[in-house]
Enzyme design. Structure first.
Site, PDB file in Angstrom:
ATOM      1  N   TYR A 272       0.831  -0.939   0.173  1.00 34.45           N
ATOM      2  CA  TYR A 272      -0.272  -0.008  -0.253  1.00 34.45           C
ATOM      3  C   TYR A 272       0.890   1.014  -0.075  1.00 34.45           C
ATOM      4  O   TYR A 272       1.958   1.717   0.743  1.00 34.45           O
ATOM      5  CB  TYR A 272      -1.027   0.345   1.006  1.00 34.45           C
ATOM      6  CG  TYR A 272      -1.926  -0.350   1.034  1.00 34.45           C
ATOM      7  CD1 TYR A 272      -2.770  -1.123   0.338  1.00 34.45           C
ATOM      8  CD2 TYR A 272      -2.446  -1.929   2.363  1.00 34.45           C
ATOM      9  CE1 TYR A 272      -3.683  -1.808   0.970  1.00 34.45           C
ATOM     10  CE2 TYR A 272      -3.085  -2.566   2.869  1.00 34.45           C
ATOM     11  CZ  TYR A 272      -3.958  -3.147   1.535  1.00 34.45           C
ATOM     12  OH  TYR A 272      -4.876  -3.814   1.585  1.00 34.45           O
ATOM     13  N   CYS A 319       0.790  -5.266   6.048  1.00 32.26           N
ATOM     14  CA  CYS A 319      -0.410  -5.124   5.969  1.00 32.26           C
ATOM     15  C   CYS A 319      -1.479  -6.119   6.813  1.00 32.26           C
ATOM     16  O   CYS A 319      -1.047  -6.392   8.243  1.00 32.26           O
ATOM     17  CB  CYS A 319      -1.172  -5.814   4.671  1.00 32.26           C
ATOM     18  SG  CYS A 319      -0.733  -5.138   3.321  1.00 32.26           S
TER      19      CYS A 319
END
Ligand SMILES: *Cc1c(COP(=O)(O)O)cnc(C)c1O
Length: 384
Positions: A272, A319
């Site tokens: 991300y 994550c």
């Protein structure tokens, strides 16, 4: 340990390491004095499993076990534990009857708390055994020195009626991992003063204790009658670099199977926010554990794991369920084992390395690991 096939992601706790550490710590402190030892198993034994660790610690000769909450003490008793047990954290309104009936010794911080403990004991016909806590300078729990004489006088009067036994006087250091910190001497001075005040009030506590792991290892002059070992029991150095003779063995190994291995191109952003961009084509591996398992998100781009025979960096952010490592030239296949941290043998990664990488302490790394990890207890002495 490697004979057990790795699950998707698991925490392996070696109870032989716990026993080794408990014995080793007793030897280390006995070089100076011979205090009783307490193994602190609060917070699910710092993530290692309270019931299993408690049994191992008792088997290795730990005189006492210590927990924070009354619930923890009751859970230990429910598991069959019967030895000396101390619990030090309760809130007003919590019921003391169950722990007193179970022979748990409790902490007294204030006159009103002591009265509550005594009333609970009277109700069930049990004489509470209480360790009065003096706040020597941590400014956390315990009576301030200005309130201490009144607490001791009150306790001594009640002790004379048989309503309570004051079995201990105790405190806790603020900077025991920094032995030269002036707070240590200051706190020790207040503790000695508090002991004199207690004695003058007529109290004769059998257990005077102030040291946690670092205090016990670095301040033999503060051992008194008992020392409380938390972190060191799990094989982690509580004051890294201060002593080189500890000989402790980290009991927790965290490992997972690589979910996937693949090549990525130069310029590929990883995870991300693309906080890491591959500077060249490389190979990455997918580790199936994330902050849902207590892996710190801050470990992204900072911590390393052991895979394909070497330390490999985490690339990009961690994550919820997974993170990416760079294997580079390392040969690894999907399903191969990755060790996040463990004993540190052969240059492998330790919980301390993770703590350093993430800007926290090893306590937090091991205690927060959990979530969807399977936790298994093994005994490396049985395996031999
Ligand atoms: C947690 C705790 C300990 C154990 O501390 P370590 O640094 O892990 O050895 C000892 N005493 C008290 C009061 C604690 O809260």
């Amino acid at each position: 340990m490697s004979s057990t096939p790795a699950r998707r992601a698991e925490i392996v706790v070696d109870l032989a390491a716990i026993r080794h550490n408990v014995r080793r710590l007793r030897d280390l402190v006995s070089a100076a004095t011979t205090p009783a030892t307490m193994t602190v198993v609060k917070a699910d034994a710092y993530g290692h499993g309270m019931v299993e660790v408690a049994r191992a610690a008792r088997a290795a000769g730990s005189d006492w076990l210590g927990v924070a909450t009354l619930d923890e003490a009751l859970a230990l008793r429910a598991s069959g534990d019967v030895g000396p047990l101390f619990a030090w954290l309760a809130v007003p309104g919590e019921e003391y009857q169950p722990v007193l009936a179970a022979g748990v010794e409790v902490a007294g911080y204030t006159v009103s708390q002591l009265d509550g403990i005594i009333a609970a004991g009277a109700e069930i016909g049990v004489q509470p055994r209480v360790h009065l806590k003096i706040d020597t300078g941590l400014s956390r729990g315990g009576a301030h020195l200005r309130d201490w004489a009144a607490l001791c006088t009150h306790a001594a009067a009640l002790e004379r009626t048989g309503a309570v036994a004051i079995t201990g006087v105790w405190s806790h250091f603020a900077a025991s991992d920094e032995p030269e910190h002036p707070a240590n001497d200051a706190q020790l001075g207040v503790f000695k003063e508090a002991l004199e005040i207690a004695e003058a009030a007529g109290l004769t506590p059998q257990w005077r204790h102030i040291c946690n792991s670092a205090g016990a290892l670095l301040r033999p002059d503060a051992h008194f009658d008992m020392v409380r070992f938390g972190l060191a029991s799990y094989g982690i150095d509580p004051a890294p670099g201060r002593r080189t003779d500890l000989g402790l063995i980290p009991a927790m190994t965290v490992r997972a199977k690589l979910a996937m291995v693949k090549e990525i191109d130069a310029g590929a952003g990883v995870s991300y926010g693309h906080t890491w961009i591959a500077p060249r084509a490389t190979r990455v591996g997918l580790v199936p554990a994330g902050y849902g398992e207590g892996i710190p998100r801050a470990a992204g781009n900072r911590a390393e794991v052991w895979a394909a025979g070497a330390r490999r960096p985490i690339r990009g952010v961690v994550c919820m369920d997974q993170f990416v490592i760079e294997l580079g030239d390392g040969e690894a296949d999907p399903g191969d084992e990755v060790e996040l941290f463990g004993t540190g043998a052969d240059g492998r990664v330790t919980a301390q390395d993770w703590a350093d990488a993430c800007g926290t302490i090893s306590y937090e790394i091991v205690t927060r690991i959990g979530g969807r990890f399977t936790r298994v207890h093994v005994d490396s002495e049985d395996a031999q």
